[in-house]
Design a protein around this motif. Structure first.
Motif, short mmCIF file in Angstrom:
data_model
loop_
_atom_site.label_atom_id
_atom_site.label_comp_id
_atom_site.label_asym_id
_atom_site.label_seq_id
_atom_site.Cartn_x
_atom_site.Cartn_y
_atom_site.Cartn_z
N LEU A 1 0.82 -1.21 0.00
CA LEU A 1 0.00 0.00 0.00
C LEU A 1 0.85 1.26 0.00
O LEU A 1 0.55 2.24 -0.68
CB LEU A 1 -0.93 -0.02 1.22
CG LEU A 1 -1.87 1.17 1.38
CD1 LEU A 1 -2.87 1.22 0.23
CD2 LEU A 1 -2.61 1.09 2.72
N PHE A 2 1.95 1.23 0.75
CA PHE A 2 2.80 2.41 0.87
C PHE A 2 4.10 2.29 0.05
O PHE A 2 5.01 3.10 0.21
CB PHE A 2 3.12 2.68 2.34
CG PHE A 2 1.89 2.98 3.15
CD1 PHE A 2 1.08 4.06 2.85
CD2 PHE A 2 1.53 2.18 4.23
CE1 PHE A 2 -0.05 4.34 3.58
CE2 PHE A 2 0.39 2.45 4.97
CZ PHE A 2 -0.40 3.53 4.64
N GLY A 3 4.17 1.26 -0.79
CA GLY A 3 5.28 1.18 -1.73
C GLY A 3 6.54 0.56 -1.18
O GLY A 3 7.64 0.86 -1.68
N TYR A 4 6.43 -0.32 -0.19
CA TYR A 4 7.60 -0.99 0.37
C TYR A 4 7.66 -2.44 -0.08
O TYR A 4 6.62 -3.11 -0.22
CB TYR A 4 7.60 -0.93 1.90
CG TYR A 4 7.70 0.47 2.43
CD1 TYR A 4 8.91 1.16 2.41
CD2 TYR A 4 6.58 1.11 2.96
CE1 TYR A 4 9.00 2.46 2.89
CE2 TYR A 4 6.66 2.40 3.45
CZ TYR A 4 7.88 3.07 3.42
OH TYR A 4 7.96 4.35 3.89
N SER A 5 8.85 -2.94 -0.27
CA SER A 5 9.05 -4.31 -0.72
C SER A 5 9.15 -5.26 0.47
O SER A 5 9.86 -4.98 1.45
CB SER A 5 10.34 -4.42 -1.55
OG SER A 5 10.65 -5.78 -1.81
N LEU A 6 8.45 -6.38 0.37
CA LEU A 6 8.54 -7.39 1.43
C LEU A 6 9.93 -8.01 1.49
O LEU A 6 10.28 -8.64 2.50
CB LEU A 6 7.48 -8.46 1.22
CG LEU A 6 6.04 -8.03 1.55
CD1 LEU A 6 5.05 -9.08 1.12
CD2 LEU A 6 5.91 -7.75 3.05
N ASP A 7 10.71 -7.85 0.44
CA ASP A 7 12.10 -8.32 0.47
C ASP A 7 12.90 -7.57 1.54
O ASP A 7 13.97 -8.05 1.97
CB ASP A 7 12.77 -8.14 -0.89
CG ASP A 7 12.17 -9.05 -1.95
OD1 ASP A 7 11.56 -10.07 -1.58
OD2 ASP A 7 12.29 -8.72 -3.15
N GLN A 8 12.41 -6.40 1.93
CA GLN A 8 13.10 -5.60 2.95
C GLN A 8 12.43 -5.70 4.32
O GLN A 8 12.64 -4.85 5.18
CB GLN A 8 13.13 -4.13 2.54
CG GLN A 8 14.00 -3.81 1.34
CD GLN A 8 14.00 -2.32 1.06
OE1 GLN A 8 13.01 -1.75 0.59
NE2 GLN A 8 15.12 -1.68 1.38
N TYR A 9 11.64 -6.74 4.53
CA TYR A 9 10.83 -6.87 5.74
C TYR A 9 11.67 -6.69 7.01
O TYR A 9 11.31 -5.89 7.89
CB TYR A 9 10.16 -8.25 5.75
CG TYR A 9 9.18 -8.48 6.88
CD1 TYR A 9 7.90 -7.94 6.82
CD2 TYR A 9 9.53 -9.24 7.98
CE1 TYR A 9 6.98 -8.15 7.85
CE2 TYR A 9 8.63 -9.46 9.01
CZ TYR A 9 7.36 -8.92 8.94
OH TYR A 9 6.47 -9.13 9.95
N GLU A 10 12.77 -7.41 7.12
CA GLU A 10 13.63 -7.31 8.30
C GLU A 10 14.41 -6.00 8.31
O GLU A 10 14.53 -5.34 9.34
CB GLU A 10 14.59 -8.50 8.36
CG GLU A 10 13.93 -9.84 8.60
CD GLU A 10 13.36 -9.97 10.00
OE1 GLU A 10 13.77 -9.20 10.89
OE2 GLU A 10 12.50 -10.85 10.20
N GLU A 11 14.95 -5.64 7.17
CA GLU A 11 15.77 -4.43 7.08
C GLU A 11 14.98 -3.19 7.46
O GLU A 11 15.49 -2.32 8.19
CB GLU A 11 16.32 -4.29 5.67
CG GLU A 11 17.20 -3.07 5.47
CD GLU A 11 17.62 -2.88 4.02
OE1 GLU A 11 18.43 -1.96 3.76
OE2 GLU A 11 17.12 -3.63 3.15
N LEU A 12 13.75 -3.09 6.99
CA LEU A 12 12.93 -1.92 7.29
C LEU A 12 12.71 -1.77 8.79
O LEU A 12 12.85 -0.66 9.34
CB LEU A 12 11.59 -2.01 6.57
CG LEU A 12 11.59 -1.66 5.08
CD1 LEU A 12 10.33 -2.17 4.40
CD2 LEU A 12 11.72 -0.15 4.90
N PHE A 13 12.35 -2.84 9.46
CA PHE A 13 12.06 -2.71 10.89
C PHE A 13 13.34 -2.43 11.68
O PHE A 13 13.34 -1.56 12.57
CB PHE A 13 11.39 -3.97 11.43
CG PHE A 13 10.88 -3.80 12.84
CD1 PHE A 13 9.80 -2.97 13.11
CD2 PHE A 13 11.50 -4.44 13.91
CE1 PHE A 13 9.34 -2.78 14.40
CE2 PHE A 13 11.04 -4.26 15.21
CZ PHE A 13 9.97 -3.43 15.46
#
Length: 361
Positions: free
Chosen positions: A129-141
């Motif tokens: 929805l906000f344009g983030y990749s699930l490939d970055q799931y850990e990195e983002l948090f």
């Protein structure tokens, strides 16, 4: 673990994910009507003396709240004492600076009653929805919790990460009149617990299945990790689903259809097979579900707090299309009968054993 030294300081409250609810007449409320019902539920929670009211963030058709702080602000205008928190704010798909600004503003509007619980949430719809990749799931948090932990100090922030622009000696406005209490919600993995401890932050253990005692290892890990990282002891909280009625049978019969509805939706979205009444009855007898009469639920909450050395208990009081009227009755019994009994039981145990608290400040 030991009984808290000062049972009156134990925090007992409620939270909701903002499920689109209904009325006992069978009418399903619109999302807008659900939002207004949540405000009424929070006003009642304040009136019966509960310590805090939490609201989760979701971006789905079956939940009404996408912006917890907006609803909390409306609640703050109609309440006097209850603390107001997210449960949780999905930090991975938001900007930590904006999150801090919004809750700092809520802190000012409510004269210091705002809190925030950050986490990764139960669903992933906010990422696309906000344009983030699930490939970055850990990195983002990881990246955003690192920045957020610095923002809540209230000091100028110099920071550089991988998922947003760096900051150089940056003050963020508005500055709150008092520090913004912040927690990290964890689902029960060692990595999540250690991550929170690395930043010296308190944790909320989300216990939605199994016996609460199995989470004692994570409570102990949090305390050990805080010490190893050189941080002071921090509070530990527990979040579990529940429902209070006059009798155990009434509570189970009223709550099961709506809890099963929510669990089956959650389970099937992850390849599960649903949720049976037999499983529900086991969870409500020996597991994480705090479902029953006040006489049944109060000792189970006290046992959970004692076993984990926790100083905060949050009852997730709503589930699925559960009628608004049932939520109100459950909140009233929880505030007027369960919470005082929990404190009484903890006081008796502290007096009998002479133990001191490890779970809170």
């Amino acid at each position: 673990m030991s009984t808290p030294e000062n049972p009156t300081a134990v925090e007992i409250g409620v939270d909701t994910f903002g499920d689109v609810s209904s009325l006992e007449s069978g009418i399903v409320l619109t999302p807008a009507q659900t939002l207004r019902a949540i405000v009424d539920e929070a006003v009642l929670a304040d009136r019966v003396g509960l310590d805090f009211f939490g609201i989760g963030e979701h971006h789905r058709a079956d939940y009404a709240v996408s912006s917890p702080e907006m609803v909390l602000s409306a609640i703050g205008a109609k309440t006097d004492n209850i603390h107001l928190t997210s449960a949780v704010t999905v930090l991975s798909s938001d900007d930590p600076v904006r999150v801090y600004e919004r809750f700092s503003a809520l802190q000012g509007l409510t004269s210091g009653r705002a809190e925030i619980i950050v986490g990764r949430g139960s669903y992933i719809e906010s990422f696309p929805l906000f344009g983030y990749s699930l490939d970055q799931y850990e990195e983002l948090f990881d990246d955003r919790l690192d920045l957020f932990s610095r923002l809540i100090t209230g000091e100028p922030v110099t920071w550089q990460g991988t998922t947003r622009a760096p900051l150089e000696n940056q003050l963020v406005h508005p500055a709150p009149e008092s520090p913004l209490p912040a927690w990290v919600a964890v689902g029960g993995t060692p990595q999540s617990v250690v991550r929170a401890a690395r930043y010296g932050m308190p944790v909320i253990l989300a216990i939605v299945g199994g016996q609460p005692a199995r989470f004692a290892q994570f409570a102990d890990l949090h305390r050990r990790a805080l010490a190893e990282f050189g941080h002071a002891p921090q509070p530990l909280g527990v979040h579990s689903p529940g429902y209070i009625a006059e009798t155990d049978e009434q509570a189970r019969d009223e709550f099961f259809p709506y809890f099963a509805e929510a669990m089956e939706k959650f389970s099937k979205g992850r390849g599960g097979t649903g949720y049976s009444r037999a499983q529900f009855d086991r969870d409500a007898t020996r597991g994480a579900l705090m479902v029953g009469s006040p006489e049944t639920v109060a000792p189970r909450i006290a046992d959970t707090l004692t076993t984990l050395g926790a100083s905060r208990f949050s009852l997730k009081y709503s589930s699925g299309h559960m009628p608004h009227e049932q939520s109100l009755r459950s909140i009233e019994l929880y505030g007027t009968e369960v919470a005082p009994r929990v404190r009484e039981l903890l006081g008796q145990r502290a007096g009998a054993t002479g133990t001191t608290g490890e779970g809170g400040e």
